[in-house]
Motif scaffolding. Structure first.
Motif, mmCIF file in Angstrom:
data_model
loop_
_atom_site.group_PDB
_atom_site.id
_atom_site.type_symbol
_atom_site.label_atom_id
_atom_site.label_comp_id
_atom_site.label_asym_id
_atom_site.label_seq_id
_atom_site.Cartn_x
_atom_site.Cartn_y
_atom_site.Cartn_z
ATOM 1 N N ILE A 24 39.553 40.486 35.632
ATOM 2 C CA ILE A 24 38.827 39.214 35.535
ATOM 3 C C ILE A 24 37.584 39.373 34.658
ATOM 4 N N ASP A 25 36.979 40.557 34.714
ATOM 5 C CA ASP A 25 35.814 40.811 33.862
ATOM 6 C C ASP A 25 36.223 40.782 32.381
ATOM 7 N N ALA A 26 37.398 41.359 32.085
ATOM 8 C CA ALA A 26 37.886 41.388 30.697
ATOM 9 C C ALA A 26 38.157 39.968 30.201
ATOM 10 N N VAL A 54 42.718 44.674 45.060
ATOM 11 C CA VAL A 54 41.768 43.625 44.661
ATOM 12 C C VAL A 54 40.607 44.251 43.892
ATOM 13 N N HIS A 55 40.162 45.355 44.410
ATOM 14 C CA HIS A 55 39.047 46.069 43.813
ATOM 15 C C HIS A 55 39.367 46.445 42.364
ATOM 16 N N ARG A 56 40.610 46.901 42.143
ATOM 17 C CA ARG A 56 40.996 47.286 40.781
ATOM 18 C C ARG A 56 41.083 46.071 39.859
ATOM 19 N N ARG A 57 41.522 44.921 40.436
ATOM 20 C CA ARG A 57 41.717 43.753 39.586
ATOM 21 C C ARG A 57 40.409 43.128 39.112
ATOM 22 N N ASP A 58 39.314 43.554 39.651
ATOM 23 C CA ASP A 58 38.035 43.017 39.190
ATOM 24 C C ASP A 58 37.849 43.291 37.699
ATOM 25 N N VAL A 84 31.220 27.906 33.641
ATOM 26 C CA VAL A 84 32.370 27.926 34.552
ATOM 27 C C VAL A 84 32.996 29.324 34.564
ATOM 28 N N ALA A 85 33.160 29.888 33.367
ATOM 29 C CA ALA A 85 33.747 31.230 33.275
ATOM 30 C C ALA A 85 32.889 32.240 34.028
ATOM 31 N N ARG A 86 31.601 32.103 33.866
ATOM 32 C CA ARG A 86 30.677 33.005 34.544
ATOM 33 C C ARG A 86 30.790 32.857 36.071
ATOM 34 N N HIS A 87 30.873 31.598 36.531
ATOM 35 C CA HIS A 87 31.003 31.375 37.977
ATOM 36 C C HIS A 87 32.281 32.006 38.499
ATOM 37 N N LEU A 88 33.371 31.862 37.746
ATOM 38 C CA LEU A 88 34.641 32.439 38.197
ATOM 39 C C LEU A 88 34.571 33.964 38.223
ATOM 40 N N GLU A 89 33.875 34.508 37.249
ATOM 41 C CA GLU A 89 33.726 35.964 37.221
ATOM 42 C C GLU A 89 32.958 36.427 38.464
ATOM 43 N N ARG A 90 31.960 35.623 38.865
ATOM 44 C CA ARG A 90 31.190 35.950 40.069
ATOM 45 C C ARG A 90 32.061 35.812 41.339
ATOM 46 N N VAL A 91 32.960 34.845 41.338
ATOM 47 C CA VAL A 91 33.895 34.718 42.468
ATOM 48 C C VAL A 91 34.671 36.024 42.613
ATOM 49 N N GLY A 92 35.113 36.542 41.456
ATOM 50 C CA GLY A 92 35.832 37.824 41.466
ATOM 51 C C GLY A 92 34.980 38.934 42.069
ATOM 52 N N GLU A 97 43.398 34.272 43.482
ATOM 53 C CA GLU A 97 44.291 35.305 44.031
ATOM 54 C C GLU A 97 43.492 36.454 44.641
ATOM 55 N N MET A 98 42.423 36.821 43.943
ATOM 56 C CA MET A 98 41.602 37.926 44.458
ATOM 57 C C MET A 98 40.992 37.562 45.815
#
Lengths: 252, 226
Positions: B161-163, B154-158, B192-200, B134-135
């Motif tokens: 995803i970090d949480a 989007v910036h705020r939603r980071d 995988v979680a780390r990769h998704l966090e980086r996508v964010g 979504e981001m």
């Protein structure tokens, strides 16, 4: 056939004992704008002048090699120079309209070629002036003296004068160097539009102008061809370090 | 002057072409990320393989966008909003290329895990994947629709995803502490979680670039989690 492509093979030119162009081999694509760049004295204008045999006017000039336009070598002795200059028009640094009316300037070439019928002549003049993006500005004063126009308008009039005889190639030697930025923008505008109809070869000291308006760029240095290629390539990743040094303003 | 001259029109046309290339790249990167997540959920090794194969095209298109931008700068010496638009396209292309790479990384994890049973059912990772996608989508929409406020969102939603990443991290950590034999199966999920966090993070970069493009303002993160 009528593509306006110019193939230059082993072209050399000397004035007396001074060699100005050394063995230039180069193809100028038809219906494109090619900019010739290089420092003063690099042979840009000489190369341009060879393309319509203006060099014939220099008494001790010696030109060798071939320049093929439309399948024929324009440097061959039998070439009719008047006919050549109808096919290959030229615009100079300073606008040089004849001291006559706007209309007569544009009608000059067609009249010499025997066009007399008024209606036909009017149509040719209007078309040429429209082609040179000048029509709207002069339509109400076609019979005013050409020299009463502004510098930029006079330069466009000279372009219209060339267009009136339907050339395949238009040579331009620093066409904007005597003009202000607004008039320059109009000429550049015109150049980019003209390429749909004919081949434009533009000599310029203004590198930004070359970058903006040309499709291909040719870099000459001391009469030698250093590099020729797409303008985008020449201005982002020139192969020869001398080209890079020149376009980045390190010399010249 | 109401009439745009030809060099101006040429610059406009070239910019439009640049953005068409960029949006095509965005479409590819989104699709790769989506397929990577689907392949993981379905344990579909062929699909994961296809994600990896798609990466070459993304790399080529990224390069094409960068070269087009370079040419624009060399030919037209753009300034102000023109320059921001071109520089932004270059930055966003880099982020999209990295997002596609992260899709490849996730696909590699899927391949590595093969058909081995999962440590636990996938619950939080798909949630994180939805959020990351979504981001990415919203950051690109903000670009297309030129909406700075959407980019700011989007910036705020980071932070969200970090949480979520920290939650998954703690959960997997407790599995591993309880029973070290689970480590081999927990680590890939953690990756995988780390990769998704980086996508964010990359989506956030895109959003920041969009805000800069539209307003000239730089968004800065209060708490850079890098």
């Amino acid at each position: 056939m009528d593509t306006g492509k110019i193939e230059i093979a082993s072209l050399s030119c000397a004035f007396g004992s001074r060699q100005v162009l050394h063995d230039i081999t180069l193809t100028l694509a038809g219906r494109c704008v090619t900019a010739i760049i290089g420092p003063s004295g690099s042979g840009k204008s000489t190369l341009l002048r060879c393309l319509n045999r203006m060099t014939d006017l220099v008494p001790d000039a010696r030109v060798s090699g071939k320049i093929i336009l439309d399948g024929t070598d324009i440097l061959r002795r039998e070439q009719d120079v008047v006919q050549l200059r109808q096919k290959v028009g030229m615009v100079f640094q300073k606008p040089n309209p004849f001291p006559r009316s706007v209309y007569d300037n544009v009608a000059y070439g067609p009249r010499i070629r025997g066009l007399r019928r008024r209606r036909e002549l009017d149509r040719v003049v209007e078309e040429a002036l429209r082609g040179a993006a000048l029509w709207e500005e002069v339509r109400d004063r076609l019979h005013a003296p050409a020299l009463s126009l502004s510098g930029g308008q006079q330069q466009r009039l000279c372009i219209a004068r060339c267009l009136a005889v339907r050339p395949q190639v238009l040579l331009m030697d620093e066409p904007c160097s005597a003009l202000d930025p607004a008039a320059t923008a109009k000429i550049e505008d015109l150049i980019t539009g003209l390429r749909r109809e004919l081949t434009v070869v533009l000599v310029t000291h203004n590198l930004q102008q070359a970058a903006r308006v040309s499709d291909h760029t040719v870099f000459l240095l001391d009469g030698e061809l250093v590099e020729a290629g797409e303008t985008a390539t020449i201005f982002t990743r020139a192969r020869d370090p001398r080209t890079d040094a020149y376009v980045t303003g390190r010399f010249g | 002057m109401n009439r745009e001259n030809m060099p101006r029109r040429a610059l406009n046309a070239a910019q439009q072409e640049l953005y068409e290339g960029l949006l095509a790249l965005a479409g590819q990167a989104e699709k790769m990320l989506h397929s990577a997540v689907e392949a993981l959920k379905a344990r579909d090794l062929d699909m994961a393989q296809a994600v990896i194969a798609a990466d070459d095209a993304v790399d080529r298109n990224t390069l094409a966008v960068e070269e087009a931008a370079e040419t624009l700068i060399a030919r037209y010496q753009p300034v102000a909003s023109d320059l921001r638009r071109i520089v932004t396209a270059m930055r966003i292309a880099r982020d999209l290329e990295r997002i596609a790479d992260l899709g490849v990384n996730i696909a590699r994890v899927t391949l590595d895990m093969g058909t081995e049973p999962l440590l636990k059912p996938l619950i939080d990772i798909p949630r994180m994947a939805v959020l990351a996608q979504e981001m990415v989508r919203d950051s690109l929409t903000s670009l297309i629709e030129e909406r700075a406020e959407k980019a700011q969102e989007v910036h705020r939603r980071d932070d969200e995803i970090d949480a979520l990443y920290m939650q998954i991290f703690r959960e997997l950590l407790s599995f591993m502490i309880e029973d070290p034999r689970t480590i081999r199966r927990a680590i890939p999920l953690l990756f995988v979680a780390r990769h998704l966090e980086r996508v964010g993070d990359h989506a956030t970069n895109i959003a920041e670039a969009v805000v800069y493009l539209l307003t000239g303002q730089r968004l800065t993160k209060q708490d850079p989690k890098r």
